[in-house]
Design a protein around this motif. Structure first.
Motif, PDB file in Angstrom:
ATOM      1  N   LEU A 135       0.817  -1.203   0.000  1.00  0.00           N
ATOM      2  CA  LEU A 135       0.000   0.000   0.000  1.00  0.00           C
ATOM      3  C   LEU A 135       0.858   1.263   0.000  1.00  0.00           C
ATOM      4  O   LEU A 135       1.795   1.395   0.790  1.00  0.00           O
ATOM      5  CB  LEU A 135      -0.910   0.005   1.230  1.00  0.00           C
ATOM      6  CG  LEU A 135      -1.815   1.236   1.388  1.00  0.00           C
ATOM      7  CD1 LEU A 135      -2.805   1.339   0.230  1.00  0.00           C
ATOM      8  CD2 LEU A 135      -2.547   1.182   2.727  1.00  0.00           C
ATOM      9  N   GLY A 178      -3.070  -4.115   5.587  1.00  0.00           N
ATOM     10  CA  GLY A 178      -3.624  -5.127   4.705  1.00  0.00           C
ATOM     11  C   GLY A 178      -4.585  -6.043   5.430  1.00  0.00           C
ATOM     12  O   GLY A 178      -5.386  -6.741   4.817  1.00  0.00           O
ATOM     13  N   HIS A 208      -7.535  -3.819  -1.143  1.00  0.00           N
ATOM     14  CA  HIS A 208      -7.091  -4.161   0.209  1.00  0.00           C
ATOM     15  C   HIS A 208      -7.367  -5.636   0.498  1.00  0.00           C
ATOM     16  O   HIS A 208      -6.518  -6.342   1.055  1.00  0.00           O
ATOM     17  CB  HIS A 208      -7.814  -3.254   1.206  1.00  0.00           C
ATOM     18  CG  HIS A 208      -7.411  -3.434   2.633  1.00  0.00           C
ATOM     19  ND1 HIS A 208      -8.176  -4.132   3.541  1.00  0.00           N
ATOM     20  CD2 HIS A 208      -6.329  -3.002   3.313  1.00  0.00           C
ATOM     21  CE1 HIS A 208      -7.584  -4.117   4.720  1.00  0.00           C
ATOM     22  NE2 HIS A 208      -6.469  -3.443   4.616  1.00  0.00           N
ATOM     23  N   GLY A 212      -3.865  -7.255   0.479  1.00  0.00           N
ATOM     24  CA  GLY A 212      -3.475  -6.988   1.858  1.00  0.00           C
ATOM     25  C   GLY A 212      -2.776  -8.122   2.577  1.00  0.00           C
ATOM     26  O   GLY A 212      -1.709  -7.922   3.171  1.00  0.00           O
TER      27      GLY A 212
END
Length: 231
Positions: A135, A178, A208, A212
């Protein structure tokens, strides 16, 4: 005697998240303080065995709006000069760069979403992130401080991670995020940035969910390897 770790939290929804597991597994007893805690200005930042500074939506240069930044930087400079183990994430990484004398400033574009790093130093703990979508959630960047190693880049931002010796590690990206439900607060707080990068809350939540777990798994391996090499 137990090793101590202190988390500096700049906003409540940006905590240590996935990095807690490897740090506690390495034997650190973690405490946390928020920058709006009245006691924050009295904390000796050179004292903990490990200092972890997390992210936040403010800029390092916004000292009038956030007077604690100047106070934190002054104490952080002393810790860095002493080479005490320090991990900075996003805003925390920018604070490390500033404490090392580098300029922090708004970047050319917002970088928001999951994508892999480039130019990873395969001899560093970041090797665990090779080809892993992590991210990114920022609009500021920094010049590279003196006497550091650049460990990773991205297409939009060449300075994504650096270290100085074994004890100082700065990460612009969020490999800790995540699996944390507080991600919903991230999505809700910055809708304009999502629009700017052609995304949406629904797209970010889907990314996500998709990326993640692998991002956090790789991030934990990275942090565990860094901690194992501390001096």
């Amino acid at each position: 005697m137990a090793k101590t770790g202190l988390i500096i939290r700049h906003v409540p929804h940006e905590g240590i998240a996935g990095y807690r597991e490897p740090i506690e597994a390495a034997g650190f007893e973690l405490d946390r303080i928020d920058v709006d805690d009245p006691a924050f200005g009295r904390v000796d930042l050179t004292e903990p065995d490990l200092l972890i500074m997390m992210g936040g939506p403010m800029g390092v240069y916004e000292v009038e709006e956030h007077p604690w930044i100047t106070c934190q930087l002054r104490r952080l400079e002393r810790r860095i000069a002493a080479g005490r183990p320090t991990l900075g994430v996003c805003f925390g990484a920018q604070m490390m760069a500033a404490a090392m004398g580098a300029r922090v400033y708004p970047g050319p574009t917002k970088e928001v979403g999951f994508h892999p790093l480039s130019g990873i130093d395969r001899e560093s703990p970041l090797r665990h992130l090779a080809d892993v979508a992590v991210l990114h959630w920022h609009g500021d960047t920094f010049d590279l401080p003196d006497d550091v190693e650049l460990l990773g880049s991205s297409e939009a931002y060449p300075h994504q991670a650096f270290r100085r010796g074994p004890n100082l590690l700065a990460l612009q990206f969020h490999a800790e995020m995540g699996l944390d439900p507080r991600f919903d607060a991230w999505v809700d707080q910055w809708p304009s940035a999502l629009t700017e990068v052609g995304s949406s809350p629904a797209k970010m939540r889907a990314a996500h969910s998709e990326h993640g777990p692998a991002a956090v798994a790789a991030g934990r391996l990275m942090v565990a390897e860094w901690l194992a090499g501390l001096e």
